[in-house]
Design a protein around this motif. Structure first.
Motif, short mmCIF file in Angstrom:
data_model
loop_
_atom_site.label_atom_id
_atom_site.label_comp_id
_atom_site.label_asym_id
_atom_site.label_seq_id
_atom_site.Cartn_x
_atom_site.Cartn_y
_atom_site.Cartn_z
N SER A 206 4.38 -9.34 -4.07
CA SER A 206 4.89 -8.39 -3.08
C SER A 206 3.74 -7.61 -2.47
CB SER A 206 5.89 -7.43 -3.74
OG SER A 206 6.34 -6.46 -2.81
N ASN A 207 3.64 -7.66 -1.14
CA ASN A 207 2.62 -6.88 -0.42
C ASN A 207 3.15 -6.65 0.99
OD1 ASN A 207 0.38 -5.84 0.97
ND2 ASN A 207 -1.05 -6.96 -0.35
N MET A 208 3.92 -5.59 1.15
CA MET A 208 4.61 -5.35 2.40
C MET A 208 3.64 -5.21 3.58
SD MET A 208 7.48 -5.07 3.87
CE MET A 208 7.98 -4.58 5.53
N TRP A 209 2.55 -4.53 3.36
CA TRP A 209 1.61 -4.29 4.47
C TRP A 209 0.93 -5.58 4.93
CZ3 TRP A 209 1.53 -0.23 7.47
CH2 TRP A 209 2.11 0.95 7.00
N ALA A 210 0.61 -6.45 3.98
CA ALA A 210 -0.01 -7.72 4.35
C ALA A 210 0.96 -8.57 5.17
CB ALA A 210 -0.44 -8.48 3.09
N PHE A 211 2.22 -8.59 4.75
CA PHE A 211 3.21 -9.37 5.50
C PHE A 211 3.46 -8.75 6.87
CE2 PHE A 211 4.31 -11.15 1.32
CZ PHE A 211 4.41 -12.50 1.66
N PHE A 212 3.45 -7.43 6.95
CA PHE A 212 3.69 -6.77 8.23
C PHE A 212 2.59 -7.10 9.23
CE2 PHE A 212 3.16 -2.74 10.79
CZ PHE A 212 4.18 -3.03 11.68
N VAL A 213 1.35 -6.97 8.81
CA VAL A 213 0.22 -7.25 9.70
C VAL A 213 0.22 -8.73 10.10
CG1 VAL A 213 -2.29 -7.33 9.89
CG2 VAL A 213 -1.17 -5.35 8.81
N GLY A 214 0.41 -9.62 9.13
CA GLY A 214 0.42 -11.04 9.44
C GLY A 214 1.56 -11.43 10.36
N PHE A 215 2.75 -10.85 10.11
CA PHE A 215 3.92 -11.16 10.92
C PHE A 215 3.73 -10.68 12.35
CE2 PHE A 215 8.52 -10.31 12.03
CZ PHE A 215 8.91 -11.64 12.01
#
Length: 451
Positions: A146-155
């Protein structure tokens, strides 16, 4: 009508060389969407996760039937309004930023551009956070990571990359995605009923609710989610083939927006009424017990954010940047994606933000209603559905500067809308439209714009 050489050259280029990602503000005759593609584009583009939150906010105010009727009324109004204001774009192939010049003037169009662009960028950020949350939950479910910020930036960067493809990319993305999205929503709808049937009957069916002012306010909330698109619908209608008439257009709009809004609004209402949960990701995850189905559903949610953002939240502000700062479409699309980072979407999705999100919709709708009324009065009553493209593309012509008749009429409409904030969009239409009509006839500074 003969365009001047510079305009005519750009017009020919738009006709013969509409390449991937090479969008232009020039009038175009190239139409890349038939009625089916256009319906799918709107269906896929209107899966706004904010609709969950709006539905959740009606718990304790409306029962299930009243919410259903409120959504149906809102979507019908949307369909008619989109058809009406999209006629200029469909007939002449011009985008919203050009359409608005006859009413607001070249410099004055920056006002409706700002009003349209801010909600688009806010929703872009909001829905990107929701999509990233869905991907993060998939990763956590399958891999324990789980890494919300990484997924947000990548998305977000994924969406920026897709958005630069323009309407050719939009067409195929929406066509592929819309059928899967609506199937997923149907599945989720019945899953919620099966899991929370007793609670739904107790809290939402067997309650009185109201058909009064809160009911009409609810129609405006669902309408308000799409009221931004009522302004810039010409950005899309210029892509629809010429042989699709006004009545058929209204049917396409209403029947593409209604399914997504209906399922998402009712799901939000039912789950919140049964569990008190507001967060859309938790809404979905709480309604699915089967892990594979949960993963598939969450992936559909993430995909829905892509289809919605690229169609409805990138194109309008990108065209505004192209007009105001003379940037290319690709550069403008990238800037819009970067600006969405600054909307702090992680704050907007909190439970305590549901009421604030509803207030945000009501507030910006107070500005959108008057602009919509002014554009409709200008095109249908003053111009008689006849535009002079030479003037619309001549910054030194009669439309140069600011048309204060439009600005004053908009201000009058906004004041009325804010006074009647619960039904702001409805309340603002007649005051703004009538004021604009009278000012164009009697305000000396507006005479040259009436030509």
């Amino acid at each position: 009508m003969t365009l001047n050489p510079e305009i005519e050259a750009s017009h020919v280029e738009a006709i013969e060389q509409k390449a991937i990602g090479e969008e232009s503000l020039a009038p175009q005759k190239t139409r890349i969407m038939g009625p089916v593609s256009y319906l799918f584009a709107w269906l896929g583009g209107c899966v706004s996760i904010g609709t969950f939150t709006v539905g959740s906010g009606l718990v304790g105010t409306l029962n299930l039937l009243q919410t259903f009727v409120a959504i149906a009324i809102g979507c019908t109004v949307i369909g008619v309004a989109l058809m009406i204001n999209g006629q200029a774009g469909h007939k002449y192939g011009i985008p919203f930023m050009v359409q608005a010049r006859s009413a607001f003037g070249f410099a004055g169009t920056r006002i409706p551009a700002l009003v349209r662009s801010v909600p688009a960028i806010v929703w872009f950020g909001f829905q990107s956070w929701i999509g990233a949350g869905a991907l993060n939950l998939v990763s956590e479910t399958l891999f324990g990571y789980s890494n919300m910020w990484a997924f947000f930036v990548g998305f977000q960067f994924l969406q920026i990359g897709l958005s630069v493809l323009g309407f050719h990319g939009i067409k195929w993305l929406e066509n592929i995605g819309s059928i899967f999205i609506i199937c997923s929503l149907i599945y989720m709808f019945f899953s919620v009923i099966n899991k929370y049937g007793d609670e739904i009957s107790t809290n939402l069916v067997n309650v009185e609710g109201t058909w009064g002012a809160p009911f009409w306010g609810a129609t405006m909330l669902f309408l308000g989610i799409y009221s931004t698109m009522m302004l810039n619908v010409s950005d899309y209608s210029r892509e629809l083939r010429h042989n699709v008439g006004p009545v058929r257009q209204a049917v396409i709009y209403a029947n593409s927006i209604l399914p997504a809004t209906l399922f998402m609004g009712l799901i939000g209402l039912m789950v919140s009424g049964a569990t008190g949960e507001v967060d859309p990701i938790k809404v979905f995850s709480s309604a699915v017990d089967n892990k594979p189905l949960l993963v598939i559903t969450l992936l559909f949610i993430a995909f829905a954010q892509v289809t919605t953002n690229i169609l409805n939240n990138v194109v309008p502000p990108a065209y505004a940047l192209m007009d105001v700062f003379k940037l290319s479409y690709k550069t403008s699309a990238v800037l819009v994606g970067l600006l969405a980072f600054a909307t702090f979407p992680w704050e907007l999705v909190k439970d305590e933000s549901a009421a604030g999100l509803g207030l945000f919709i009501q507030t910006y709708s107070a500005f959108l209603g008057p602009i919509f009324a002014i554009l409709v009065v200008d095109y249908f009553f003053l111009r008689k559905q006849t535009l002079d493209l030479d003037k619309l593309y001549d910054p030194e012509g009669p439309y140069q500067g600011v048309n204060w008749a439009a600005v004053i009429a908009m201000a009058i409409g906004v004041v009325v809308a804010l006074i009647f904030s619960g039904i702001s969009w409805y309340a603002s239409l007649i005051p703004a439209g009538l004021s604009y009509w009278l000012l164009m006839k009697y305000l000396p500074a507006a005479k040259r714009f009436a030509q």
